[in-house]
Design a protein around this motif. Structure first.
Motif, PDB file in Angstrom:
ATOM      1  N   SER A 105      52.914  66.288  39.459  1.00  0.00           N
ATOM      2  CA  SER A 105      54.192  66.587  38.808  1.00  0.00           C
ATOM      3  C   SER A 105      55.343  65.915  39.534  1.00  0.00           C
ATOM      4  CB  SER A 105      54.415  68.102  38.754  1.00  0.00           C
ATOM      5  OG  SER A 105      53.402  68.743  38.025  1.00  0.00           O
ATOM      6  N   THR A 106      55.298  65.938  40.864  1.00  0.00           N
ATOM      7  CA  THR A 106      56.329  65.254  41.656  1.00  0.00           C
ATOM      8  C   THR A 106      56.380  63.775  41.305  1.00  0.00           C
ATOM      9  OG1 THR A 106      56.102  66.783  43.528  1.00  0.00           O
ATOM     10  CG2 THR A 106      57.038  64.616  43.997  1.00  0.00           C
TER      11      THR A 106
ATOM     12  N   SER B 169      59.769  68.689  45.281  1.00  0.00           N
ATOM     13  CA  SER B 169      60.832  69.675  45.081  1.00  0.00           C
ATOM     14  C   SER B 169      60.277  71.071  45.326  1.00  0.00           C
ATOM     15  CB  SER B 169      61.377  69.565  43.651  1.00  0.00           C
ATOM     16  OG  SER B 169      62.406  70.517  43.437  1.00  0.00           O
ATOM     17  N   THR B 170      60.943  71.837  46.217  1.00  0.00           N
ATOM     18  CA  THR B 170      60.483  73.183  46.568  1.00  0.00           C
ATOM     19  C   THR B 170      61.564  74.205  46.238  1.00  0.00           C
ATOM     20  OG1 THR B 170      61.366  73.095  48.830  1.00  0.00           O
ATOM     21  CG2 THR B 170      59.173  72.159  48.463  1.00  0.00           C
ATOM     22  N   SER B 171      61.280  75.447  46.572  1.00  0.00           N
ATOM     23  CA  SER B 171      62.225  76.534  46.294  1.00  0.00           C
ATOM     24  C   SER B 171      63.514  76.378  47.078  1.00  0.00           C
ATOM     25  CB  SER B 171      61.570  77.883  46.628  1.00  0.00           C
ATOM     26  OG  SER B 171      61.147  77.910  47.984  1.00  0.00           O
TER      27      SER B 171
ATOM     28  N   GLY C 200      55.348  62.221  47.107  1.00  0.00           N
ATOM     29  CA  GLY C 200      54.304  61.594  46.315  1.00  0.00           C
ATOM     30  C   GLY C 200      54.804  60.273  45.753  1.00  0.00           C
ATOM     31  N   VAL C 201      53.907  59.306  45.646  1.00  0.00           N
ATOM     32  CA  VAL C 201      54.252  58.022  45.039  1.00  0.00           C
ATOM     33  C   VAL C 201      53.183  57.662  44.018  1.00  0.00           C
ATOM     34  CG1 VAL C 201      55.533  57.147  47.031  1.00  0.00           C
ATOM     35  CG2 VAL C 201      53.076  56.691  46.848  1.00  0.00           C
ATOM     36  N   VAL C 202      53.559  56.823  43.061  1.00  0.00           N
ATOM     37  CA  VAL C 202      52.659  56.419  41.991  1.00  0.00           C
ATOM     38  C   VAL C 202      52.190  54.983  42.218  1.00  0.00           C
ATOM     39  CG1 VAL C 202      52.344  56.142  39.504  1.00  0.00           C
ATOM     40  CG2 VAL C 202      53.894  57.909  40.366  1.00  0.00           C
ATOM     41  N   VAL C 203      50.885  54.799  42.284  1.00  0.00           N
ATOM     42  CA  VAL C 203      50.311  53.465  42.182  1.00  0.00           C
ATOM     43  C   VAL C 203      50.174  53.214  40.678  1.00  0.00           C
ATOM     44  CG1 VAL C 203      48.388  51.944  42.772  1.00  0.00           C
ATOM     45  CG2 VAL C 203      49.091  53.750  44.368  1.00  0.00           C
TER      46      VAL C 203
ATOM     47  N   GLY D 226      66.774  71.976  42.338  1.00  0.00           N
ATOM     48  CA  GLY D 226      66.059  71.837  41.073  1.00  0.00           C
ATOM     49  C   GLY D 226      64.831  72.730  41.004  1.00  0.00           C
ATOM     50  N   PRO D 227      64.086  72.652  39.897  1.00  0.00           N
ATOM     51  CA  PRO D 227      62.867  73.439  39.747  1.00  0.00           C
ATOM     52  C   PRO D 227      61.767  72.966  40.685  1.00  0.00           C
ATOM     53  CG  PRO D 227      63.091  71.894  37.930  1.00  0.00           C
ATOM     54  CD  PRO D 227      64.370  71.821  38.715  1.00  0.00           C
ATOM     55  N   ASN D 228      60.864  73.887  41.039  1.00  0.00           N
ATOM     56  CA  ASN D 228      59.747  73.540  41.914  1.00  0.00           C
ATOM     57  C   ASN D 228      58.773  72.613  41.196  1.00  0.00           C
ATOM     58  OD1 ASN D 228      60.973  75.346  43.581  1.00  0.00           O
ATOM     59  ND2 ASN D 228      59.275  76.809  43.650  1.00  0.00           N
ATOM     60  N   ASP D 229      58.178  71.701  41.957  1.00  0.00           N
ATOM     61  CA  ASP D 229      57.097  70.881  41.426  1.00  0.00           C
ATOM     62  C   ASP D 229      55.792  71.655  41.582  1.00  0.00           C
ATOM     63  OD1 ASP D 229      58.671  68.670  40.758  1.00  0.00           O
ATOM     64  OD2 ASP D 229      58.561  67.856  42.789  1.00  0.00           O
ATOM     65  N   PRO D 230      55.085  71.934  40.483  1.00  0.00           N
ATOM     66  CA  PRO D 230      53.838  72.710  40.594  1.00  0.00           C
ATOM     67  C   PRO D 230      52.705  71.952  41.274  1.00  0.00           C
ATOM     68  CG  PRO D 230      54.187  71.986  38.331  1.00  0.00           C
ATOM     69  CD  PRO D 230      55.438  71.639  39.081  1.00  0.00           C
TER      70      PRO D 230
END
Length: 208
Positions: free
Chosen positions: A84-85, A70-72, A32-35, A76-80
């Motif tokens: 969030s990512t 981020s996954t299992s 994911g990226v942020v505009v 690190g912790p998972n991104d819901p």
């Protein structure tokens, strides 16, 4: 006339919400990226990054804040969610942004097939407004980011600053660094799919 305001942001939110949903195959690699829309002393702009030159992937290139989901299988912790990512990655890459000032406007629904062709990864852009940042002391994480900078929206909307070549992603030439590849593709999709729906005017007494 004083940057992105409440009314304008609401129009963008509605425009993103009206984008047609795309049905596409699942991809193993997702990012994911942020505009990142912002105001710089009242001037509407977009925040971008220049990647560190020592990175193995795409060193020294301009990009939007973001990264892999981020996954299992990761440490690190998972991104819901993809949002969030995006927010996690942006805060890891740039310190000084206030989480309370960030407003998520929506997902820019791109053609994953086109995106995957450019990067080999299914990238989802999330459009956010990160507030007025002209007074902030933003510090890029040197492990990932060499520089963070903004480009005024007026420059990005200027078609004379864009170069189009058949078979290549659009190239933006109007900033301190050339923007091309996936980043150029996403920014132009935001301009064509969302910004082009509205009439945009700028104060005559400002250069940007």
């Amino acid at each position: 006339k004083e940057g992105f305001g409440v009314q304008g942001l609401e129009l963008l939110r509605k425009g993103l919400g009206r984008m047609p949903r795309r049905v596409s195959q699942a991809h193993q690699k997702r990012a994911g990226v942020v505009v990142a829309l912002c105001n710089v002393h009242g001037v509407p702009a977009i925040l971008l990054e220049k990647r560190s030159r020592h990175l193995r992937a795409h060193p020294d290139e301009v990009c939007l804040p973001g990264g892999m989901v981020s996954t299992s299988q990761d440490s690190g912790p998972n991104d819901p969610s993809i949002v969030s990512t995006c927010l996690r990655e942006m805060h890891e890459e740039i310190s000084g942004l206030s989480p309370q000032s960030i407003t998520v406007l929506g997902v820019l629904r791109c053609n994953w097939g086109e995106v995957h062709h450019l990067t080999g990864v299914a990238v989802t852009p999330v459009v956010c407004f990160i507030g007025e940042i002209g007074h902030l002391d933003l510090k890029p994480n040197p492990d990932e980011v060499a520089e963070c900078f903004t480009i005024p929206l007026k420059s990005i909307l200027n078609p004379d600053q864009w170069v189009h070549k058949k078979g290549f992603a659009p190239i933006f030439m109007g900033g301190p660094h050339i923007i091309w590849g996936l980043t150029g593709y996403i920014i132009e999709r935001f301009l064509k799919d969302i910004m082009a729906r509205y009439t945009i005017s700028f104060p005559c007494d400002k250069d940007q």
